[in-house]
Design a protein around this motif. Structure first.
Motif, mmCIF file in Angstrom:
data_model
loop_
_atom_site.group_PDB
_atom_site.id
_atom_site.type_symbol
_atom_site.label_atom_id
_atom_site.label_comp_id
_atom_site.label_asym_id
_atom_site.label_seq_id
_atom_site.Cartn_x
_atom_site.Cartn_y
_atom_site.Cartn_z
ATOM 1 N N PHE A 10 30.971 -1.082 -17.755
ATOM 2 C CA PHE A 10 30.673 -1.330 -17.012
ATOM 3 C C PHE A 10 28.810 -0.939 -16.929
ATOM 4 O O PHE A 10 29.415 0.519 -16.977
ATOM 5 N N PRO A 11 27.971 -0.955 -16.949
ATOM 6 C CA PRO A 11 27.174 0.432 -16.205
ATOM 7 C C PRO A 11 27.690 1.281 -14.619
ATOM 8 O O PRO A 11 27.756 0.149 -13.713
ATOM 9 N N HIS A 12 27.121 2.491 -15.056
ATOM 10 C CA HIS A 12 26.954 3.277 -13.874
ATOM 11 C C HIS A 12 25.666 4.182 -13.574
ATOM 12 O O HIS A 12 25.608 3.979 -15.239
ATOM 13 N N ILE A 13 26.076 5.002 -12.852
ATOM 14 C CA ILE A 13 25.510 6.308 -12.549
ATOM 15 C C ILE A 13 26.341 7.504 -12.553
ATOM 16 O O ILE A 13 27.283 7.247 -11.967
ATOM 17 N N THR A 14 25.169 8.298 -11.946
ATOM 18 C CA THR A 14 26.045 9.813 -11.956
ATOM 19 C C THR A 14 25.523 10.314 -10.214
ATOM 20 O O THR A 14 24.616 9.583 -9.783
ATOM 21 N N ASP A 16 24.073 12.933 -9.656
ATOM 22 C CA ASP A 16 23.006 13.742 -9.941
ATOM 23 C C ASP A 16 22.063 12.526 -10.355
ATOM 24 O O ASP A 16 20.915 13.081 -10.796
ATOM 25 N N ASP A 17 21.771 11.276 -10.933
ATOM 26 C CA ASP A 17 20.534 10.597 -11.369
ATOM 27 C C ASP A 17 19.808 10.397 -10.323
ATOM 28 O O ASP A 17 20.357 9.963 -8.834
ATOM 29 N N ARG A 18 19.361 9.779 -10.094
ATOM 30 C CA ARG A 18 18.326 9.680 -9.050
ATOM 31 C C ARG A 18 18.311 8.411 -8.484
ATOM 32 O O ARG A 18 19.017 7.413 -8.756
ATOM 33 N N ALA A 19 17.723 8.617 -7.069
ATOM 34 C CA ALA A 19 18.437 6.916 -6.435
ATOM 35 C C ALA A 19 17.558 5.776 -6.676
ATOM 36 O O ALA A 19 18.473 4.967 -6.858
ATOM 37 N N VAL A 20 16.066 5.727 -6.687
ATOM 38 C CA VAL A 20 15.307 4.944 -7.679
ATOM 39 C C VAL A 20 16.268 4.260 -8.224
ATOM 40 O O VAL A 20 15.997 2.974 -8.965
ATOM 41 N N ASP A 21 17.003 5.020 -9.539
ATOM 42 C CA ASP A 21 17.141 4.618 -11.060
ATOM 43 C C ASP A 21 18.883 3.704 -10.791
ATOM 44 O O ASP A 21 19.024 2.326 -11.355
ATOM 45 N N ALA A 22 19.114 3.769 -9.627
ATOM 46 C CA ALA A 22 20.527 3.108 -8.959
ATOM 47 C C ALA A 22 19.955 2.013 -8.051
ATOM 48 O O ALA A 22 20.752 0.898 -8.828
ATOM 49 N N VAL A 23 18.615 2.000 -7.774
ATOM 50 C CA VAL A 23 18.511 0.850 -7.459
ATOM 51 C C VAL A 23 17.839 -0.511 -8.660
ATOM 52 O O VAL A 23 18.141 -1.430 -8.454
ATOM 53 N N ARG A 24 17.787 0.341 -9.232
ATOM 54 C CA ARG A 24 16.817 -0.515 -10.777
ATOM 55 C C ARG A 24 18.344 -0.994 -11.610
ATOM 56 O O ARG A 24 18.542 -1.537 -11.708
ATOM 57 N N LEU A 25 19.030 0.013 -11.358
ATOM 58 C CA LEU A 25 20.324 -0.702 -11.869
ATOM 59 C C LEU A 25 21.009 -2.235 -11.876
ATOM 60 O O LEU A 25 21.109 -2.891 -12.326
ATOM 61 N N LEU A 26 20.936 -1.916 -10.383
ATOM 62 C CA LEU A 26 21.712 -2.859 -9.915
ATOM 63 C C LEU A 26 20.869 -4.035 -10.038
ATOM 64 O O LEU A 26 21.615 -5.462 -10.083
ATOM 65 N N ALA A 27 19.389 -4.369 -10.087
ATOM 66 C CA ALA A 27 19.016 -5.297 -9.697
ATOM 67 C C ALA A 27 18.931 -5.655 -11.989
ATOM 68 O O ALA A 27 18.790 -6.911 -11.477
#
Length: 155
Positions: A10-14, A16-27
C-alpha cells in the motif's frame, strides 16, 4: 491466516514528506485514504480521501457554502497553493484517524477487531525489530472480506 500472509503493498507517505506529494500520491494511485507513517516507520494517521479534499477547501467556503458556486475553475490553482512549503504533519487535518496496526503473526480475528474498533478500513502490518520498524503492508477491509468469504467457501 496471519497478517503477514494477508498484507498487501500500500503506498504511503511520512510526516516529513511534502503535502503536495501526499495529494499526488492519493490521486495517482486512486487511493481511498492516505497512510501516513512517522519518522520511525510507525503508522501515524489514516486520512480518508474526503478529508484530503476538505483540506483543500478554504475555510470561508466551508462556513458559507453559497460562496462555492461563485468560485470557478480559474481559482482552483489557489486551492493547491496552500500546500506549497508544508510538510504532511503541518498539513494533516486535526481529525486524522490514528491507524490500527498489528504484528505479522496477528490472526484474522485480531485484524478484524482492530479494524472494527478503530472504524478505519486499513490495518497496517508492522514488523518490529527492537527500535526499528518496517511496514510489511496493509490489510484492507475489502481484502479481509475476500479472505473470509474464501475461507467460508463463499468466494
Amino acid at each position: 491466516m496471519s497478517a503477514r500472509d494477508l498484507a498487501e503493498p500500500f503506498p504511503h507517505i511520512t510526516t516529513d514528506d511534502r503535502a503536495v506529494d501526499a495529494v499526488r500520491l492519493l490521486a495517482e494511485h486512486d487511493l481511498p485514504a492516505l497512510l501516513v507513517l512517522d519518522a520511525d516507520g510507525i503508522p501515524y494517521a489514516v486520512v480518508p480521501g474526503s478529508q484530503v479534499v476538505r483540506q483543500l477547501v478554504p475555510e470561508y467556503v466551508m462556513e458559507d457554502p453559497l460562496l462555492a458556486p461563485v468560485i470557478d475553475e480559474r481559482h482552483a490553482e489557489a486551492l493547491v497553493e496552500d500546500l506549497t512549503g508544508k510538510t504532511v504533519s503541518q498539513w494533516l487535518p486535526a481529525r486524522a484517524f490514528k491507524p490500527p496496526y498489528v504484528g505479522p503473526d496477528a490472526g484474522t480475528l485480531e485484524i478484524a477487531a482492530a479494524m472494527a474498533r478503530s472504524h478505519v478500513p486499513l490495518v497496517a502490518v508492522v514488523e518490529r525489530d527492537g527500535p526499528a520498524s518496517r511496514l510489511l503492508g496493509v490489510v484492507s477491509a475489502a481484502g479481509l472480506m475476500r479472505h473470509l468469504l474464501a475461507a467460508g467457501g463463499q468466494a
